[in-house]
Write an enzyme that holds these catalytic residues in place. Structure first.
Site, PDB file in Angstrom:
ATOM      1  N   GLU A  29       0.820  -1.215   0.000  1.00 13.45           N
ATOM      2  CA  GLU A  29       0.000   0.000   0.000  1.00 13.45           C
ATOM      3  C   GLU A  29       0.858   1.272   0.000  1.00 13.45           C
ATOM      4  O   GLU A  29       0.365   2.355   0.314  1.00 13.45           O
ATOM      5  CB  GLU A  29      -0.925  -0.016   1.219  1.00 13.45           C
ATOM      6  CG  GLU A  29      -1.900  -1.171   1.207  1.00 13.45           C
ATOM      7  CD  GLU A  29      -2.710  -1.268   2.487  1.00 13.45           C
ATOM      8  OE1 GLU A  29      -3.654  -0.471   2.645  1.00 13.45           O
ATOM      9  OE2 GLU A  29      -2.392  -2.122   3.336  1.00 13.45           O
ATOM     10  N   SER A 217      -6.516  -2.010   1.857  1.00 18.50           N
ATOM     11  CA  SER A 217      -6.825  -1.388   0.566  1.00 18.50           C
ATOM     12  C   SER A 217      -7.331  -2.394  -0.461  1.00 18.50           C
ATOM     13  O   SER A 217      -7.199  -2.190  -1.666  1.00 18.50           O
ATOM     14  CB  SER A 217      -5.606  -0.642   0.003  1.00 18.50           C
ATOM     15  OG  SER A 217      -5.228   0.423   0.834  1.00 18.50           O
ATOM     16  N   SER A 353     -11.511   9.902  -0.030  1.00 16.64           N
ATOM     17  CA  SER A 353     -11.728   8.690   0.751  1.00 16.64           C
ATOM     18  C   SER A 353     -12.995   8.822   1.583  1.00 16.64           C
ATOM     19  O   SER A 353     -13.428   9.927   1.923  1.00 16.64           O
ATOM     20  CB  SER A 353     -10.528   8.417   1.668  1.00 16.64           C
ATOM     21  OG  SER A 353      -9.345   8.202   0.916  1.00 16.64           O
TER      22      SER A 353
END
EC number: 6.3.2.4
Length: 385
Positions: A29, A217, A353
């Protein structure tokens, strides 16, 4: 610890708290962490804080990076890297492990080390192993430097999906059916390990989700519709983590809720719903970050459902002994039960997000969110608490 008037020697002017934004790291990530760092660097109030960006390369070197958030974005479906942002290919940053000193030192081969000054708080925006999982938090505890987010235990629990589920179950939170395959099981008997998954599918049905146990993720996750796709899915998950988790598919709506630590304790955000992405089999990495599949904020829930998921999100935060922030992910099943899927102790934190969006819908802007997290970290001491 006061953030407005940090302790100074007599005659010295009051200085602003210094925040080191640490990002990148050794996990898969890495790139999303760099995107998150760019958003934080752009949003943090420079009239209130001094800022020092520090990147960790994929091989673990701590590097001084340019304070240029405009370069920390996804471009042509490619995420940025610390290697691209580092000011030197050989220079390294060292944080003292002496709790009596918070100095950061920069050194390059053949040069005299340069003291960059003291750091008052670290904002670690790393995702995944070697950053979000308690390892960096342990280093910061040894160094005596306050930091944003959860401590060692909560970070480790939040990263390991098996033990996260075990903790939630012990606190009475509902979790979905799952089975874990540990590295030793593969080493001792691959056929028996595979049969364990096949038997699980026989009990709970297809599809299954095969995941790395300690990744995030949605990286390394495969939705498996039948036996023919199982081996490939296992191989993909084990490419990211030798320990894997297999979950039964839950029928229901995906609901997320943020938790933020205020002065009087944790509070829950407006919840959001993640609709099934049209171009993807499920809400995977590409859907989240590359194609930016939009969530629905606020989620179309009844007042009773909203209150319940907010209560459960805070309960999950407390169950894992979290601090600072958490995003809690649930399924609202067809029979009206909220089943917790996981928590993220350092959730995706770019402006698009879901965590910032949920707080934005509740009246907390992205810059204010960053400020509250730094303030919460400055209020806490390191060590046992």
């Amino acid at each position: 610890m006061s953030t407005e008037n940090l302790p100074q020697s007599p005659g010295q002017p009051t200085r602003k708290p210094r925040v080191a934004v640490v990002f990148g790291g050794r996990s898969s990530e890495h790139g999303i962490s760099a995107v998150t760092a760019g958003a934080v660097l752009k949003a943090i109030d420079r009239t209130k804080y001094d800022v020092l960006p520090i990147g960790i390369t994929r091989d673990g070197r701590w590097a001084l990076t340019a304070d240029e958030p405009e370069r920390m974005v996804i471009t042509e479906r490619r995420t940025p890297s610390v290697e691209d942002l580092a000011e030197s290919t050989e220079g390294s940053v060292v944080l003292s492990v002496d709790p009596g000193s918070r100095e950061v030192v920069y050194s390059e081969p053949g040069s005299v080390p340069k003291v960059l000054g003291e750091v008052d708080v670290v904002f670690p925006v790393l995702h995944g192993p070697y950053g979000e999982d308690g390892t960096l938090q342990g280093l910061l505890e040894l160094s005596g430097v306050p930091y944003v987010g959860s401590g060692v235990l909560a970070s480790a629990v939040g990263q390991d999906k098996e033990y996260m589920k075990r903790v939630f179950t012990s606190f009475g939170l509902a979790v979905g059916p799952y089975v874990v395959i540990r590295p030793r099981e593969w080493q001792q008997d691959v056929s028996a390990a595979r049969k364990k998954i096949v038997d699980f599918a026989g009990e709970h049905g297809w599809p299954l989700f095969v995941k790395p146990a300690r990744a995030g993720s949605s990286i390394g996750i495969t939705k498996v519709d039948d036996l023919s796709g199982l081996d490939e899915a296992i191989e993909e998950a084990r490419r990211h983590d030798p320990k894997i988790l297999v979950e039964a598919a839950l029928r229901g709506r995906e609901i997320e809720c943020g938790v933020l630590e205020f002065e009087d304790g944790p509070r829950a955000s407006v919840p959001a719903e993640i609709p099934p992405p049209e171009a993807h089999a499920y809400y995977d990495f590409e859907a989240k970050y590359i194609d930016s599949t939009p969530g629905i904020v606020p989620a179309p829930l009844t007042p009773e459902e909203t209150a319940e998921v907010q209560r459960l999100a805070v309960e999950a935060f407390e169950a894992a002994s979290c601090e600072g922030l958490v995003r809690a992910d649930f399924f609202l099943t067809e029979d009206g039960e909220f089943v917790i899927n996981e928590i993220n102790t350092m959730p995706g934190f770019t402006p698009i997000s879901m965590y910032p969006q949920m707080w934005q819908a509740g009246g907390v802007s992205y810059p204010e969110l960053v400020d509250r997290l730094v303030q919460a970290a400055l209020r806490r001491s390191t060590g046992l608490r």
